[in-house]
Write a protein that holds these residues in place. Sequence first.
Motif, PDB file in Angstrom:
ATOM      1  N   LYS A  25     -46.815 107.449  58.634  1.00 40.46           N
ATOM      2  CA  LYS A  25     -46.299 108.563  59.637  1.00 40.46           C
ATOM      3  C   LYS A  25     -47.575 109.733  59.711  1.00 40.46           C
ATOM      4  O   LYS A  25     -47.937 110.166  60.275  1.00 40.46           O
ATOM      5  CB  LYS A  25     -45.454 108.768  59.745  1.00 40.46           C
ATOM      6  CG  LYS A  25     -44.157 107.922  60.194  1.00 40.46           C
ATOM      7  CD  LYS A  25     -42.623 108.883  60.381  1.00 40.46           C
ATOM      8  CE  LYS A  25     -41.852 107.551  60.767  1.00 40.46           C
ATOM      9  NZ  LYS A  25     -40.500 108.287  60.766  1.00 40.46           N
ATOM     10  N   LYS A  26     -47.650 109.971  57.986  1.00 35.82           N
ATOM     11  CA  LYS A  26     -48.462 111.256  57.826  1.00 35.82           C
ATOM     12  C   LYS A  26     -49.702 110.503  57.806  1.00 35.82           C
ATOM     13  O   LYS A  26     -50.543 112.010  58.309  1.00 35.82           O
ATOM     14  CB  LYS A  26     -47.938 111.826  56.026  1.00 35.82           C
ATOM     15  CG  LYS A  26     -46.941 112.353  56.416  1.00 35.82           C
ATOM     16  CD  LYS A  26     -46.946 112.792  54.584  1.00 35.82           C
ATOM     17  CE  LYS A  26     -45.586 113.189  54.393  1.00 35.82           C
ATOM     18  NZ  LYS A  26     -45.318 113.918  53.201  1.00 35.82           N
ATOM     19  N   ALA A  27     -50.072 109.705  58.152  1.00 40.33           N
ATOM     20  CA  ALA A  27     -52.068 109.211  57.903  1.00 40.33           C
ATOM     21  C   ALA A  27     -52.143 109.325  59.478  1.00 40.33           C
ATOM     22  O   ALA A  27     -53.531 109.821  59.599  1.00 40.33           O
ATOM     23  CB  ALA A  27     -51.906 108.125  57.372  1.00 40.33           C
ATOM     24  N   GLU A  28     -51.265 108.916  60.427  1.00 41.41           N
ATOM     25  CA  GLU A  28     -51.924 108.692  61.509  1.00 41.41           C
ATOM     26  C   GLU A  28     -51.109 109.934  62.711  1.00 41.41           C
ATOM     27  O   GLU A  28     -52.370 110.151  63.211  1.00 41.41           O
ATOM     28  CB  GLU A  28     -49.751 107.843  62.034  1.00 41.41           C
ATOM     29  CG  GLU A  28     -50.471 108.118  63.839  1.00 41.41           C
ATOM     30  CD  GLU A  28     -51.596 106.790  64.758  1.00 41.41           C
ATOM     31  OE1 GLU A  28     -51.545 106.928  65.126  1.00 41.41           O
ATOM     32  OE2 GLU A  28     -51.974 106.276  63.026  1.00 41.41           O
TER      33      GLU A  28
ATOM     34  N   ARG B 178     -58.557 113.718  65.245  1.00 40.03           N
ATOM     35  CA  ARG B 178     -58.819 113.239  67.278  1.00 40.03           C
ATOM     36  C   ARG B 178     -58.758 114.466  67.928  1.00 40.03           C
ATOM     37  O   ARG B 178     -59.515 115.039  69.196  1.00 40.03           O
ATOM     38  CB  ARG B 178     -57.966 111.981  67.239  1.00 40.03           C
ATOM     39  CG  ARG B 178     -58.534 111.737  69.262  1.00 40.03           C
ATOM     40  CD  ARG B 178     -57.912 110.885  69.365  1.00 40.03           C
ATOM     41  NE  ARG B 178     -57.713 108.932  68.501  1.00 40.03           N
ATOM     42  CZ  ARG B 178     -56.091 109.044  67.825  1.00 40.03           C
ATOM     43  NH1 ARG B 178     -55.225 108.957  68.803  1.00 40.03           N
ATOM     44  NH2 ARG B 178     -56.264 108.146  67.625  1.00 40.03           N
ATOM     45  N   LYS B 179     -57.947 115.341  67.997  1.00 36.55           N
ATOM     46  CA  LYS B 179     -57.545 116.733  69.175  1.00 36.55           C
ATOM     47  C   LYS B 179     -58.510 117.384  68.948  1.00 36.55           C
ATOM     48  O   LYS B 179     -59.424 118.351  70.048  1.00 36.55           O
ATOM     49  CB  LYS B 179     -55.468 117.251  68.844  1.00 36.55           C
ATOM     50  CG  LYS B 179     -55.371 118.198  69.441  1.00 36.55           C
ATOM     51  CD  LYS B 179     -54.706 118.969  69.114  1.00 36.55           C
ATOM     52  CE  LYS B 179     -54.300 119.742  69.817  1.00 36.55           C
ATOM     53  NZ  LYS B 179     -52.644 120.352  69.312  1.00 36.55           N
TER      54      LYS B 179
ATOM     55  N   SER C  60     -65.853 118.968  71.563  1.00 37.33           N
ATOM     56  CA  SER C  60     -66.086 118.337  72.408  1.00 37.33           C
ATOM     57  C   SER C  60     -66.508 119.248  73.961  1.00 37.33           C
ATOM     58  O   SER C  60     -67.354 119.312  74.571  1.00 37.33           O
ATOM     59  CB  SER C  60     -65.689 116.919  72.750  1.00 37.33           C
ATOM     60  OG  SER C  60     -66.363 116.287  71.347  1.00 37.33           O
ATOM     61  N   ASP C  61     -65.460 119.454  74.653  1.00 36.40           N
ATOM     62  CA  ASP C  61     -64.909 120.339  75.347  1.00 36.40           C
ATOM     63  C   ASP C  61     -65.417 121.636  75.710  1.00 36.40           C
ATOM     64  O   ASP C  61     -66.175 121.982  76.482  1.00 36.40           O
ATOM     65  CB  ASP C  61     -63.452 120.448  75.296  1.00 36.40           C
ATOM     66  CG  ASP C  61     -62.129 119.108  76.074  1.00 36.40           C
ATOM     67  OD1 ASP C  61     -63.516 118.551  76.438  1.00 36.40           O
ATOM     68  OD2 ASP C  61     -61.491 119.055  75.719  1.00 36.40           O
ATOM     69  N   LEU C  62     -65.581 122.091  74.166  1.00 41.56           N
ATOM     70  CA  LEU C  62     -65.998 123.619  74.077  1.00 41.56           C
ATOM     71  C   LEU C  62     -67.689 123.322  74.731  1.00 41.56           C
ATOM     72  O   LEU C  62     -68.348 124.329  75.312  1.00 41.56           O
ATOM     73  CB  LEU C  62     -65.431 124.266  72.950  1.00 41.56           C
ATOM     74  CG  LEU C  62     -64.132 124.730  72.720  1.00 41.56           C
ATOM     75  CD1 LEU C  62     -64.112 125.455  70.774  1.00 41.56           C
ATOM     76  CD2 LEU C  62     -63.877 125.938  73.919  1.00 41.56           C
ATOM     77  N   LYS C  63     -68.131 122.221  73.649  1.00 44.23           N
ATOM     78  CA  LYS C  63     -69.934 122.192  73.670  1.00 44.23           C
ATOM     79  C   LYS C  63     -69.614 122.147  75.003  1.00 44.23           C
ATOM     80  O   LYS C  63     -71.454 122.199  75.707  1.00 44.23           O
ATOM     81  CB  LYS C  63     -70.266 120.811  73.258  1.00 44.23           C
ATOM     82  CG  LYS C  63     -70.093 121.511  71.231  1.00 44.23           C
ATOM     83  CD  LYS C  63     -69.999 120.556  70.662  1.00 44.23           C
ATOM     84  CE  LYS C  63     -70.445 120.901  68.934  1.00 44.23           C
ATOM     85  NZ  LYS C  63     -70.908 119.274  68.883  1.00 44.23           N
TER      86      LYS C  63
ATOM     87  N   GLU D 144     -63.836 124.966  60.841  1.00 45.52           N
ATOM     88  CA  GLU D 144     -62.091 124.400  61.028  1.00 45.52           C
ATOM     89  C   GLU D 144     -62.326 122.829  60.328  1.00 45.52           C
ATOM     90  O   GLU D 144     -61.492 121.938  59.249  1.00 45.52           O
ATOM     91  CB  GLU D 144     -61.753 124.430  61.690  1.00 45.52           C
ATOM     92  CG  GLU D 144     -60.679 125.821  61.982  1.00 45.52           C
ATOM     93  CD  GLU D 144     -59.855 126.280  63.302  1.00 45.52           C
ATOM     94  OE1 GLU D 144     -59.114 125.372  63.492  1.00 45.52           O
ATOM     95  OE2 GLU D 144     -59.869 127.666  63.215  1.00 45.52           O
ATOM     96  N   HIS D 145     -63.650 122.065  61.304  1.00 43.11           N
ATOM     97  CA  HIS D 145     -63.342 120.551  60.876  1.00 43.11           C
ATOM     98  C   HIS D 145     -64.025 120.738  59.776  1.00 43.11           C
ATOM     99  O   HIS D 145     -63.933 118.829  59.754  1.00 43.11           O
ATOM    100  CB  HIS D 145     -64.231 120.664  61.974  1.00 43.11           C
ATOM    101  CG  HIS D 145     -64.189 118.774  62.109  1.00 43.11           C
ATOM    102  ND1 HIS D 145     -63.329 118.593  62.778  1.00 43.11           N
ATOM    103  CD2 HIS D 145     -65.557 117.843  62.271  1.00 43.11           C
ATOM    104  CE1 HIS D 145     -63.493 116.895  63.598  1.00 43.11           C
ATOM    105  NE2 HIS D 145     -65.274 116.613  63.283  1.00 43.11           N
TER     106      HIS D 145
END
Length: 143
Positions: free
Chosen positions: A56-59, A66-67, A73-76, A139-140
């Motif tokens: 669960k933690k890994a997921e 991914r979020k 990507s949306d910001l770019k 952050e990423h």
Amino acid sequence: MIENMHEETLVAQRRICDFLKVNGGVLDVAITKHLLTAAASGRQSYHQYLEKEKTKKAEMAKNLKRKRHDELSDLKAKRKKLMEEEKILRSSADKYADEAEAKQNLKLLSKSNDMRHEAKVKSAELVVLDRTIQSKLQEHLDC
């Protein structure tokens, strides 16, 4: 009750207490094959629970990553759109200014100035958006 006890542990303890009360106490509980099997496989069940929690933690970490990537990507994409809009506004403003000069028309000059103002607003939005993208990238990388 212990204060740091997990909810599942507390529920299991209450179930045991209730079972003992219904059957008349510890000395009156019938030891069946099912009860012995459950007691023997307790450690295995616990390890399965730990493995499930680990999965669960890994997921959750994968979904968070991914979020963040989708958000970046949306910001770019938004940045690219703003840059195109700014470029179009500036070129249109130049066109209207040249036309106003040629025709000596103040309305066209006013239109040109309005477009330049809108282009400046878009430039300011781009600066803010660039800072946001940089912070998201940081952050990423930190994760």
